[in-house]
Design an enzyme around this catalytic site. Structure first.
Site, PDB file in Angstrom:
ATOM      1  N   LYS A 204     -35.369   1.074  -3.861  1.00  0.00           N
ATOM      2  CA  LYS A 204     -34.645   0.158  -4.742  1.00  0.00           C
ATOM      3  C   LYS A 204     -33.241   0.710  -4.951  1.00  0.00           C
ATOM      4  CE  LYS A 204     -33.492  -0.233  -8.764  1.00  0.00           C
ATOM      5  NZ  LYS A 204     -32.175  -0.850  -8.512  1.00  0.00           N
ATOM      6  N   GLU A 277     -32.578  13.898  -9.130  1.00  0.00           N
ATOM      7  CA  GLU A 277     -31.222  14.405  -8.880  1.00  0.00           C
ATOM      8  C   GLU A 277     -30.322  13.728  -9.898  1.00  0.00           C
ATOM      9  OE1 GLU A 277     -30.832  16.654  -6.671  1.00  0.00           O
ATOM     10  OE2 GLU A 277     -32.645  16.480  -5.469  1.00  0.00           O
ATOM     11  N   CYS A 311     -21.844  13.229  -8.285  1.00  0.00           N
ATOM     12  CA  CYS A 311     -22.658  14.083  -9.153  1.00  0.00           C
ATOM     13  C   CYS A 311     -22.163  15.520  -9.150  1.00  0.00           C
ATOM     14  CB  CYS A 311     -24.107  14.026  -8.720  1.00  0.00           C
ATOM     15  SG  CYS A 311     -24.345  14.459  -6.992  1.00  0.00           S
ATOM     16  N   GLU A 409     -20.851  14.158 -19.497  1.00  0.00           N
ATOM     17  CA  GLU A 409     -20.401  13.810 -18.148  1.00  0.00           C
ATOM     18  C   GLU A 409     -19.497  12.569 -18.227  1.00  0.00           C
ATOM     19  OE1 GLU A 409     -23.328  12.049 -15.495  1.00  0.00           O
ATOM     20  OE2 GLU A 409     -22.565  13.226 -13.826  1.00  0.00           O
TER      21      GLU A 409
HETATM   22  P1  NAD Z   1     -28.520   5.099 -13.482  1.00  0.00           P
HETATM   23  O1  NAD Z   1     -29.527   6.084 -13.931  1.00  0.00           O
HETATM   24  O2  NAD Z   1     -28.037   4.114 -14.459  1.00  0.00           O
HETATM   25  O3  NAD Z   1     -29.074   4.220 -12.233  1.00  0.00           O
HETATM   26  C1  NAD Z   1     -29.525   4.808 -11.041  1.00  0.00           C
HETATM   27  C2  NAD Z   1     -30.591   3.910 -10.422  1.00  0.00           C
HETATM   28  O4  NAD Z   1     -31.692   3.828 -11.307  1.00  0.00           O
HETATM   29  C3  NAD Z   1     -30.148   2.463 -10.177  1.00  0.00           C
HETATM   30  O5  NAD Z   1     -30.710   2.025  -8.953  1.00  0.00           O
HETATM   31  C4  NAD Z   1     -30.756   1.724 -11.349  1.00  0.00           C
HETATM   32  O6  NAD Z   1     -31.017   0.370 -11.059  1.00  0.00           O
HETATM   33  C5  NAD Z   1     -32.049   2.480 -11.541  1.00  0.00           C
HETATM   34  N1  NAD Z   1     -32.605   2.395 -12.899  1.00  0.00           N
HETATM   35  C6  NAD Z   1     -31.973   2.247 -14.073  1.00  0.00           C
HETATM   36  N2  NAD Z   1     -32.862   2.249 -15.099  1.00  0.00           N
HETATM   37  C7  NAD Z   1     -34.093   2.404 -14.537  1.00  0.00           C
HETATM   38  C8  NAD Z   1     -35.409   2.497 -15.061  1.00  0.00           C
HETATM   39  N3  NAD Z   1     -35.664   2.434 -16.376  1.00  0.00           N
HETATM   40  N4  NAD Z   1     -36.427   2.669 -14.200  1.00  0.00           N
HETATM   41  C9  NAD Z   1     -36.208   2.759 -12.875  1.00  0.00           C
HETATM   42  N5  NAD Z   1     -34.973   2.677 -12.317  1.00  0.00           N
HETATM   43  C10 NAD Z   1     -33.933   2.508 -13.147  1.00  0.00           C
HETATM   44  O7  NAD Z   1     -27.345   5.953 -12.867  1.00  0.00           O
HETATM   45  P2  NAD Z   1     -25.944   5.446 -12.334  1.00  0.00           P
HETATM   46  O8  NAD Z   1     -25.035   5.231 -13.470  1.00  0.00           O
HETATM   47  O9  NAD Z   1     -26.146   4.341 -11.383  1.00  0.00           O
HETATM   48  O10 NAD Z   1     -25.478   6.723 -11.482  1.00  0.00           O
HETATM   49  C11 NAD Z   1     -24.628   7.675 -11.999  1.00  0.00           C
HETATM   50  C12 NAD Z   1     -25.387   8.900 -12.416  1.00  0.00           C
HETATM   51  O11 NAD Z   1     -26.104   9.409 -11.292  1.00  0.00           O
HETATM   52  C13 NAD Z   1     -24.500  10.038 -12.865  1.00  0.00           C
HETATM   53  O12 NAD Z   1     -25.043  10.663 -13.983  1.00  0.00           O
HETATM   54  C14 NAD Z   1     -24.497  10.978 -11.686  1.00  0.00           C
HETATM   55  O13 NAD Z   1     -24.203  12.310 -12.014  1.00  0.00           O
HETATM   56  C15 NAD Z   1     -25.876  10.797 -11.157  1.00  0.00           C
HETATM   57  N6  NAD Z   1     -25.979  11.181  -9.740  1.00  0.00           N
HETATM   58  C16 NAD Z   1     -26.639  12.333  -9.428  1.00  0.00           C
HETATM   59  C17 NAD Z   1     -26.719  12.755  -8.107  1.00  0.00           C
HETATM   60  C18 NAD Z   1     -27.419  14.042  -7.725  1.00  0.00           C
HETATM   61  O14 NAD Z   1     -27.684  14.249  -6.548  1.00  0.00           O
HETATM   62  N7  NAD Z   1     -27.729  14.922  -8.666  1.00  0.00           N
HETATM   63  C19 NAD Z   1     -26.124  11.988  -7.116  1.00  0.00           C
HETATM   64  C20 NAD Z   1     -25.463  10.821  -7.478  1.00  0.00           C
HETATM   65  C21 NAD Z   1     -25.408  10.418  -8.803  1.00  0.00           C
END
Ligand code: NAD
Length: 540
Positions: A204, A277, A311, A409
């Site tokens: 997803k 992650e 990230c 962040e």
């Molecule tokens: P997010 O957590 O809002 O969303 C990420 C994914 O999770 C999306 O596909 C979203 O639809 C899904 N999602 C949201 N709520 C959910 C739920 N309750 N259940 C299941 N899925 C759900 O994150 P974002 O804002 O899209 O991404 C940015 C964040 O991701 C930042 O904090 C960044 O640091 C982190 N990030 C981490 C890494 C890593 O490798 N550590 C890499 C990239 C991004």
């Protein structure tokens, strides 16, 4: 900061078919058939769809069919059926497909970068990191498949008579939930080792970046992977996450720490494993003996790759007193020379942020810091003249703990610079807060830098480089300590998370009970004597 020519429209840099009728300056218009071939891959029976927009211009980009909870269950059922046959295929066959993917990704990199830039608004040079990372990942796992997955001999309890080995059995269906910031890389990099190990994937991706993720699925099929080994669903994570987790045997999540905690709880309820992650507040330490020019150039990439929506991006910079003024002058000069640009072509140093939430969050952090007394050394404002979500790369000084950007962040192009006098103090400040994802150390003394790295509580530490040294070394594990995550991608850790370790031991001649006319007491004495002997012989 130099200005771009603004919305120059799609440039002839790639192979993505651009609709000649759709002549909107600055829009990214793709042929309807091209988009349909991609979106047809989504498991969707709802008849509902959402329109996505190109962040660099605000123009409509694609209409994405949406999946229901039942569609997710159907996708999982398809994956589960396909996985049974897939797990019977030979490892060499699966590895050969990964090598085909490697070549396909390099051959089609222009198409991949066009679609990434269109969906995220990032600069092309930052989009290039994604096919690069996937090619590296595909080749690494293909070439090391046997090393990670062949049955391993272990020590049997009775030398010569007990033969023990460990099998790496696929878990089954792996659910992958991915974010928008590196949509090609993060849609694929975690799944490649999963399918190599004999699993099927249901993914997803984020709603903003579905086309990129779907192009990844298409390339997998072109490389020879069966279609149902990699199924894609589309829709809000809050709605689709639960049925996906309920149907999966393992979940791999990349995204925010807040969502990661929700997912971890749902996985715990089912007693299935997950890797998370998550976010970071990553520090750079510039030591007194650093090569100032190299550190200043590296810091620009560390802070502003993908406009800081990365990230492992740096948001805190600790600079030794002795070189602080010279370093900051060079760093700010580099930042002010950055070229901001929308468009698909090369030549831009930083693109747009990816949406309204992002620009709101970045503006809020900068405005809050400035209102509480921080100084803006570079940037500090939005650039609506370039596109709806452009924000200048921003360097702040004088940031204090009462400001939101001190510990939270930002996930945008904002870095705070701090002076330090003593390296132990710099390490302890770098270790403050709840995150522990990535750090960098700049020093000419590699030995000292390595010792310092061991004291930094981050999952990856790069010496004299921003983040690429660890991230592109696929044999090295990548992931977060503390609230930056659980589990690791890459290396043996990145593939073994998708397997169950199964121990098989065969026993010859002697059995584990009295024999040769012994009674239980005699047997216990013989066993005790053997244990003492084994210890004397130095056996584990
Ligand atoms: P997010 O957590 O809002 O969303 C990420 C994914 O999770 C999306 O596909 C979203 O639809 C899904 N999602 C949201 N709520 C959910 C739920 N309750 N259940 C299941 N899925 C759900 O994150 P974002 O804002 O899209 O991404 C940015 C964040 O991701 C930042 O904090 C960044 O640091 C982190 N990030 C981490 C890494 C890593 O490798 N550590 C890499 C990239 C991004």
């Amino acid at each position: 900061m130099t200005q771009s020519s603004g919305h120059s429209g799609p440039q002839a840099s790639g192979e993505l078919p651009v609709d000649p009728e759709h002549d909107v300056a600055g829009s990214y218009a793709f042929e309807p058939d091209y988009i349909k071939a991609l979106t047809d891959r989504i498991v969707s029976t709802t008849g509902q769809s959402v329109t996505t927009y190109a962040p660099a211009t605000g123009q409509p980009l694609a209409v994405i069919p949406q999946s229901s909870e039942d569609d997710v269950r159907a996708a999982v059922a398809r994956a589960r059926k396909a996985q049974q046959a897939w797990a019977q295929t030979s490892l060499d066959d699966r590895a050969a497909k990964l090598l085909r993917l490697h070549d396909l990704v390099l051959d089609r990199q222009d198409e991949i970068m066009d679609i990434i830039c269109s969906e995220t608004g990032k600069a092309r040079k930052h989009a290039f990191d994604e096919p690069l990372h996937i090619a590296l990942t595909a080749r690494y796992y293909a070439r090391t498949a046997h090393k990670h997955l062949d049955p391993e001999r272990r020590l049997g309890v009775i030398p010569g008579l007990t033969r023990a080995e460990v099998n790496h059995v696929p878990k089954g269906v792996v659910g992958i939930i991915a974010p928008w910031n590196y949509p090609f890389s993060l849609a694929l990099c975690d799944g490649l080792p999963a399918i190599l190990a004999g699993n099927a994937v249901v993914t997803k991706p984020d709603a903003q970046t579905m086309l990129t993720a779907l192009l990844g699925a298409q390339l997998l099929e072109e490389a020879g992977f069966p279609r149902d080994i990699w199924t894609v669903v589309a829709g809000p994570g809050r709605q689709l996450g639960t049925p996906l987790i309920e149907g999966s045997d393992y979940v791999c999540f990349t995204g925010s720490t807040a969502t990661g905690k929700v997912i971890a709880k749902q996985c715990a309820d089912r007693l299935i494993g997950c890797s998370l992650e998550l976010g970071g507040k990553n520090p750079i330490l510039v030591l007194r003996d650093a090569d100032i020019e190299r550190a200043a150039e590296g810091a620009v990439r560390a802070c502003f790759s993908n406009a800081g929506q990365l990230c492992v991006s740096t948001e805190r910079m600790f600079v030794a007193d002795q070189i602080y003024d010279r370093f900051v002058e060079r760093f700010v000069a580099h930042v002010e020379a950055m070229k901001l640009d929308a468009g698909l072509g090369w030549g831009s140093d930083m693109g747009s942020l990816t949406g309204q939430d992002q620009i709101d969050a970045v503006s809020a952090h900068v405005d809050d810091a400035v209102a509480k007394g921080a100084h803006v050394l570079a940037g500090g404002k939005a650039r609506p003249d370039l596109g709806p979500y452009f924000y200048e790369p921003t360097v702040l000084e004088g940031v204090s703990p009462d400001m939101a950007c001190f510990g939270d962040e930002t996930f945008g192009p904002v870095v705070s610079v701090y002076r330090f006098h003593d390296e132990a103090d710099a390490v302890s400040r770098a270790n403050e807060g709840q995150y522990g994802l990535n750090a960098s150390v700049y020093s000419r003394d590699l030995k000292r830098a390595r010792i310092i790295a061991r004291h930094i509580k981050c999952g990856t530490v790069n010496i004299n480089e921003a983040f690429g040294a660890t991230f592109a070394s696929i044999d090295a594990p990548m992931g977060g300590m503390r609230e930056s995550g659980m589990g690791r991608r890459q290396g043996s850790e990145g593939i073994h998370r998708y397997t169950e370790t199964q121990a098989v031991a065969s026993q010859s001649v002697l059995r584990f009970s009295p024999q040769f006319g012994m009674d239980d007491q005699k047997y216990a004495k013989v066993m005790t004597a053997s244990l003492r002997l084994m210890n004397k012989l130095g056996r584990a």
